[in-house]
Motif scaffolding. Sequence first.
Motif, short mmCIF file in Angstrom:
data_model
loop_
_atom_site.label_atom_id
_atom_site.label_comp_id
_atom_site.label_asym_id
_atom_site.label_seq_id
_atom_site.Cartn_x
_atom_site.Cartn_y
_atom_site.Cartn_z
N ASP A 128 2.20 138.06 60.74
CA ASP A 128 3.08 136.90 60.89
C ASP A 128 4.28 137.18 61.80
OD1 ASP A 128 3.38 134.14 59.97
OD2 ASP A 128 5.25 134.83 59.08
N ARG A 160 -0.19 134.36 68.99
CA ARG A 160 -0.27 133.82 67.63
C ARG A 160 -1.70 133.44 67.27
NH1 ARG A 160 4.67 130.71 69.49
NH2 ARG A 160 6.44 131.87 68.65
N VAL A 201 6.51 124.95 65.91
CA VAL A 201 6.67 126.40 65.83
C VAL A 201 8.04 126.70 65.20
CG1 VAL A 201 6.80 128.56 67.11
CG2 VAL A 201 5.26 126.74 67.89
N TYR A 205 -2.39 133.95 58.90
CA TYR A 205 -2.21 134.97 59.92
C TYR A 205 -2.43 136.37 59.36
CZ TYR A 205 -0.08 131.35 62.82
OH TYR A 205 0.14 130.22 63.55
N TYR A 241 8.99 131.67 54.69
CA TYR A 241 8.54 132.79 55.50
C TYR A 241 7.88 133.86 54.63
CZ TYR A 241 11.19 130.90 59.41
OH TYR A 241 11.66 130.09 60.42
N ASN A 269 5.69 134.76 64.46
CA ASN A 269 6.25 133.51 63.95
C ASN A 269 7.64 133.66 63.36
OD1 ASN A 269 3.92 131.71 64.35
ND2 ASN A 269 2.93 133.00 62.82
N SER A 270 7.95 134.85 62.87
CA SER A 270 9.18 135.00 62.08
C SER A 270 10.13 136.06 62.60
CB SER A 270 8.80 135.35 60.63
OG SER A 270 8.05 136.55 60.58
N PRO A 313 5.59 125.25 59.74
CA PRO A 313 6.53 124.81 60.77
C PRO A 313 7.41 123.67 60.29
CG PRO A 313 4.36 125.17 61.72
CD PRO A 313 4.20 125.28 60.23
N TRP A 349 9.30 131.60 73.74
CA TRP A 349 8.91 131.36 72.34
C TRP A 349 7.90 130.22 72.21
CZ3 TRP A 349 9.41 134.41 68.33
CH2 TRP A 349 9.28 133.91 67.03
N GLN A 382 5.17 129.60 55.00
CA GLN A 382 5.86 129.50 56.28
C GLN A 382 5.22 128.38 57.08
OE1 GLN A 382 6.43 132.91 59.08
NE2 GLN A 382 5.69 131.38 60.49
#
Length: 575
Positions: A359, A406, A86, A356, A338, A362-363, A62, A397, A60
């Motif tokens: 996660d 994050r 991001v 991470y 992802y 982020n997703s 960016p 976000w 995953q």
Amino acid sequence: MFKQAALRKLAGLARRFPPNSRLAPRQDVVGDVAPATPADLPATLAPTAVIASEPPALDQSPEGAAGLWLLHTKGPYLLARGGDRVPPPITANIALTNKCNLRCEICGSQKSLDLTGSRRRHSDLDRLKSVADTLFPFLVTVELNSQGDPLLYPNFEDVLKLIKKHDCEIKVQTNGTLFKDSIIDLLVDMYGEVNISLDAVGPKFDAVRKGGIWAKAEPGMRAFLARRDPEKLQVGLYPTVTKRTVGEAVSIVEWSRDVGIDTIVFHRYNPLPDGMSIEEPPTQDEYDTARAAVHAWCVENNSPLNVHFEGERLNPDPVPSRRSKFASAVKQSFRRYYIPPSYPVDPGLPGADPVYVCDAPNSYVEIGLDAQVSACCRSQDIALGYATSVEAFADSWFGHNYARIRHSLTRDYDGQYPLPNCESCVKFFAPNSSCGRTAVPYEGSSTVHPDGLSLAIDGDIVLDQIVPFEDKVYRAAGITPGIDIRAFDLVEADAPLTRVESLEAVKRGPSGCYFFTGRTVFFTTTDGKDARFSFSRRRYALRSKAVSDRGPGHDAPADRERPIVDQGTDRVAAL
């Protein structure tokens, strides 16, 4: 269908940002699908595009996921706001309602909402349309799993139309009692998965699913399963194993085989606070016995479905997914960037992200009944912004609060969690990654902390989670962290109450007074009536002093973009 201009931008971005894998392709996924190339993009855009199987999840990064932003008409704006660093969420859980037709003893949310007398309501359809315009163009999956059963939402058909319009898949969680013909007609036309919370079959179902009747529920489930196309819609069961249902495990598996269920994931009951429920978890011996019986059944019957106890697969070999059709081949191809789990995972375990611990920020994104944005299903009480417009969503976000969350979930970070819910969640799901870390202590008269969240609240903070404390005193806990409570008044209906300096002063003081301590407020009502909404039909809220000073009737501009914030869990409910 996606515009050709967006596709050209997507292809150009793919050349500019090739994948730089942090994680090797998963070895447990059957089949693969290459990212769409400029030459074959138009051919793969049909709504019923066929892929051999679920594509594998890769890194995953960016860079790799940034192309999803360009499926939105405001993609360039989102990239400029921070989308180049991001990635977008690929899944959003949208709360439709906090109403449910059952009262199950295992359901802590239902119990809590009944105890606090919270408002029972549906999400506003026009607001949902704004959410769809904001998020759906870049989402792969829209999850419908709120405090109540989503099939009770009166505009369910309209929601599914919005999902289809943007070539998204669905992920629906339901209790299994609401499969009437009109609902089945809608669901079988969708792509994705439907999960049923089913803990027992036959008479035991009636006993544990309060308000449910097996003789009425089973025909609807069978009708739905008979009509769905397993190549486009997967169906799973999510049984909760309690002391009362631990002996039902094999019966559930046998019934699932007979009706064509694809996957079962048994999970152990997590006890509610003392006095809230009659349910108990099974003993370890009972749990082990049930697990062994199901494992033996899987071996003897060459199980045609995948069966899991917690995270352990019990059938000797995985059963390949029957899904081969997806809402959008282009969107599905982005799944490779992802990591699948949206919960904490210790390093070295399947699905663990190398960067991470969790996660989810982020997703995945959680959208509440008032379109408020939250980081995950366990932090629904903390609104980080709103998804009512692209600009509002970008504010949250790409904002500093999400950035702090994050960063706190990277594997090499050893500071405090700015999101309070992370502490217990990481300890439970990834104990080896917890390392004794704690959350920021949002305590004292000011809840602003230098390493914590810093939230700008636009509008009232409605207190839905109100419980009796003692002798006409009420308590509302879990107030939004990252705000300075000194800047807020507690209002009853539209009138500010009187602030006092201690809990004792609330107990002996005049009617209609309150005291803040940490993230909790203690108060009395002006007339001695029960403060809970289901009893008083009144709203209690925190209101900015700047607004309160203007007097009654000035709670917010009539044309404000952002709605009120509900101080609650936003995940279960009742009629």
